[in-house]
Design a protein around this motif. Structure first.
Motif: not given
Ligand code: AMP
Length: 143
Positions: A1-24
């Motif tokens: 199994m490779n990364v493509a296979g893992i993403l197929k099962v778990k989905g490709s949702d990615i939660v991102t942040a911006r560099a100017d967001h606070t740590l809180l």
């Protein structure tokens, strides 16, 4: 199994942040999604860093609770190691062990397309081991 296979099962949702967001804000996002790291992206979608719960703990340990007002860019790791869909589970285990981190963003043609965590890797490795055990049992029983 490779990364493509893992993403197929778990989905490709990615939660991102911006560099100017606070740590809180970042801690709140991590808690809301029950995850351990956010990929930091620019307006054009380019990856500029990664911030994990460990970075937030370090920030608080060094500067106290006021660190939570600091921007992500002050504590993120800017030199991000990424993987590609063709990478195998063994490749990921190797990268995570060598780099001592638990998250690998997936980047294709400079575009962020997913993220794989150590939990995904362990889950996949256990599934593969169970299949191997079953195959061995079948082989022994047929002998
Ligand atoms: P983690 O084990 O993923 O919570 O992260 C431990 C440390 O490694 C933190 O300082 C993260 O910012 C950093 N880190 C996490 N993932 C990566 C990555 N893919 N490339 C480089 N640094 C990372």
């Amino acid at each position: 199994m490779n990364v493509a296979g893992i993403l197929k099962v778990k989905g490709s949702d990615i939660v991102t942040a911006r560099a100017d967001h606070t740590l809180l804000e970042t801690a709140q996002t991590l808690a809301a999604h029950r995850i351990g790291a956010l990929v930091v992206t620019e307006g054009d979608g380019r990856v500029s860093g990664i911030i994990s719960e460990r970075d937030i703990i370090r920030a608080i340990a060094e500067n106290g609770a006021q660190a939570l007002k600091s921007p992500v860019k002050s504590f993120m790791t800017a030199n991000v190691v990424t993987c590609v869909p063709e990478d195998t589970v063994a490749d990921l285990m190797n990268e995570m062990t060598q780099g001592r981190f638990r998250h690998l963003p997936v980047v294709e043609d400079g575009r962020l397309t997913g993220i794989v965590s150590i939990g995904d890797v362990v889950k996949q490795r256990i599934a593969e081991t169970e299949l191997e055990v079953e195959a061995m049992r079948g082989y022994i029983a047929s002998g």
